[in-house]
Design a protein around this motif. Sequence first.
Motif, PDB file in Angstrom:
ATOM      1  N   ASN A 120      -4.905   6.576  -4.549  1.00 45.67           N
ATOM      2  CA  ASN A 120      -5.102   6.485  -3.124  1.00 45.67           C
ATOM      3  C   ASN A 120      -3.794   6.770  -2.382  1.00 45.67           C
ATOM      4  N   TRP A 121      -3.052   7.799  -2.841  1.00 52.42           N
ATOM      5  CA  TRP A 121      -1.847   8.122  -2.089  1.00 52.42           C
ATOM      6  C   TRP A 121      -2.188   8.646  -0.696  1.00 52.42           C
ATOM      7  N   THR A 122      -3.373   9.235  -0.554  1.00 53.71           N
ATOM      8  CA  THR A 122      -3.782   9.676   0.783  1.00 53.71           C
ATOM      9  C   THR A 122      -3.837   8.497   1.752  1.00 53.71           C
ATOM     10  N   GLY A 123      -4.299   7.360   1.280  1.00 53.32           N
ATOM     11  CA  GLY A 123      -4.339   6.175   2.130  1.00 53.32           C
ATOM     12  C   GLY A 123      -2.980   5.533   2.298  1.00 53.32           C
ATOM     13  N   ALA A 124      -2.280   5.315   1.183  1.00 47.15           N
ATOM     14  CA  ALA A 124      -0.995   4.611   1.235  1.00 47.15           C
ATOM     15  C   ALA A 124       0.031   5.373   2.065  1.00 47.15           C
TER      16      ALA A 124
ATOM     17  N   THR B 138      -4.646  -1.412   5.933  1.00 46.02           N
ATOM     18  CA  THR B 138      -4.342  -1.539   4.509  1.00 46.02           C
ATOM     19  C   THR B 138      -4.718  -0.301   3.704  1.00 46.02           C
ATOM     20  N   ALA B 139      -4.074  -0.175   2.563  1.00 49.93           N
ATOM     21  CA  ALA B 139      -4.404   0.844   1.557  1.00 49.93           C
ATOM     22  C   ALA B 139      -3.735   0.400   0.260  1.00 49.93           C
ATOM     23  N   HIS B 140      -4.343   0.689  -0.862  1.00 47.94           N
ATOM     24  CA  HIS B 140      -3.686   0.349  -2.128  1.00 47.94           C
ATOM     25  C   HIS B 140      -2.828   1.521  -2.582  1.00 47.94           C
ATOM     26  N   PHE B 141      -1.685   1.207  -3.190  1.00 50.85           N
ATOM     27  CA  PHE B 141      -0.762   2.256  -3.629  1.00 50.85           C
ATOM     28  C   PHE B 141      -0.853   2.543  -5.119  1.00 50.85           C
ATOM     29  N   ASP B 142      -1.563   1.732  -5.881  1.00 49.47           N
ATOM     30  CA  ASP B 142      -1.601   1.915  -7.334  1.00 49.47           C
ATOM     31  C   ASP B 142      -2.596   2.992  -7.733  1.00 49.47           C
TER      32      ASP B 142
ATOM     33  N   ARG C  83      -8.357 -10.025  13.613  1.00 56.47           N
ATOM     34  CA  ARG C  83      -9.448  -9.568  14.467  1.00 56.47           C
ATOM     35  C   ARG C  83     -10.136  -8.331  13.901  1.00 56.47           C
ATOM     36  N   ALA C  84      -9.412  -7.580  13.056  1.00 58.47           N
ATOM     37  CA  ALA C  84      -9.996  -6.423  12.389  1.00 58.47           C
ATOM     38  C   ALA C  84      -9.156  -6.097  11.165  1.00 58.47           C
ATOM     39  N   MET C  85      -9.825  -5.742  10.080  1.00 59.59           N
ATOM     40  CA  MET C  85      -9.165  -5.270   8.867  1.00 59.59           C
ATOM     41  C   MET C  85      -9.635  -3.846   8.646  1.00 59.59           C
ATOM     42  N   VAL C  86      -8.707  -2.888   8.746  1.00 59.23           N
ATOM     43  CA  VAL C  86      -9.003  -1.456   8.632  1.00 59.23           C
ATOM     44  C   VAL C  86      -8.446  -0.980   7.297  1.00 59.23           C
ATOM     45  N   ASN C  87      -9.325  -0.628   6.373  1.00 58.00           N
ATOM     46  CA  ASN C  87      -8.906  -0.243   5.031  1.00 58.00           C
ATOM     47  C   ASN C  87      -9.096   1.256   4.817  1.00 58.00           C
ATOM     48  N   ILE C  88      -8.076   1.897   4.255  1.00 56.51           N
ATOM     49  CA  ILE C  88      -8.074   3.349   4.040  1.00 56.51           C
ATOM     50  C   ILE C  88      -8.009   3.602   2.538  1.00 56.51           C
TER      51      ILE C  88
END
Length: 287
Positions: A107-111, A92-96, A162-167
């Motif tokens: 967080n465009w680096t994550g999205a 996951t990553a937020h785009f806003d 089983r895992a939530m990986v957030n960026i």
Amino acid sequence: MRILLLLALGAFPHLPAQPLRFAMVPEGVVLERLRRIERGGNGPRHDMLRTIFEEAGCKAPELEDEKANGSKLPNLVCTLAGQSGEDIILVTAHFDKVRAGAGAIDNWTGASLLPSLYESMSLEKARKHTFLFVGFSDEEAGLVGSRAWVAAHKNTNLGNIRAMVNIDSVASTAAPLYIWASRADPELARVALSIGKALRIPVEGMNADKVGLSDSAPFRDKKVPVIDFHSLNNQTILLLHTIDDQLSAVNIDGYKSTYRFLAGYLKYLDEHLGVKAPAGSPSGALN
């Protein structure tokens, strides 16, 4: 293009002594997706992320907007099926963004990494887990998108994660890549540190409590194993929510190494994260 990297993990006692091969999208493609940042409203950012997912190969019905109660914008969900539909790895990553700045680090680096990570995993022929790549809306308004996702799925597949990986807010520096250590599932964190050593990508623990909560918080509250990756230290944290959060603030070497690390990390989790654990076993236990 598929690139296979050989990773010798035998030097790390809690990882199996065998190579890890994982696919990577060409570097130019990954960087081009970063540079397609939308500096306007969050609606165009959602639309651009959807377009990039489609170009990466994730299209309807696997790509869908999912209503996020409390937000004008939906969450964007890309499903990559695996051998088990009941064992999920959530990426996951937020785009806003907030009004000030371009929202490049946050967080465009994550999205913008989500479609490339989807594409990497789609090249793998035998995935054990089903992957959900989710762009959350309105993180900046109080984790609205992630809270809505948890509420909508609490009686369905929330218990299968089983895992939530957030960026969130990566590549503000070349190195290191940080884990939010105090909130991370211990085994997910230990594996991340070892994968970083094997790839010679510095990965360290750094709490980001001064920033507030991240989109992993609603999942952690429901006992889902989570891990957050970021790049915020005492200096780079000052970029957030300011006019200085521009594309020029992104460290390109840091962005490339973050993608490389995460591509290998997700492949490792898929191969070794326990599926259909026996009763009484931790849901996030690694084989």
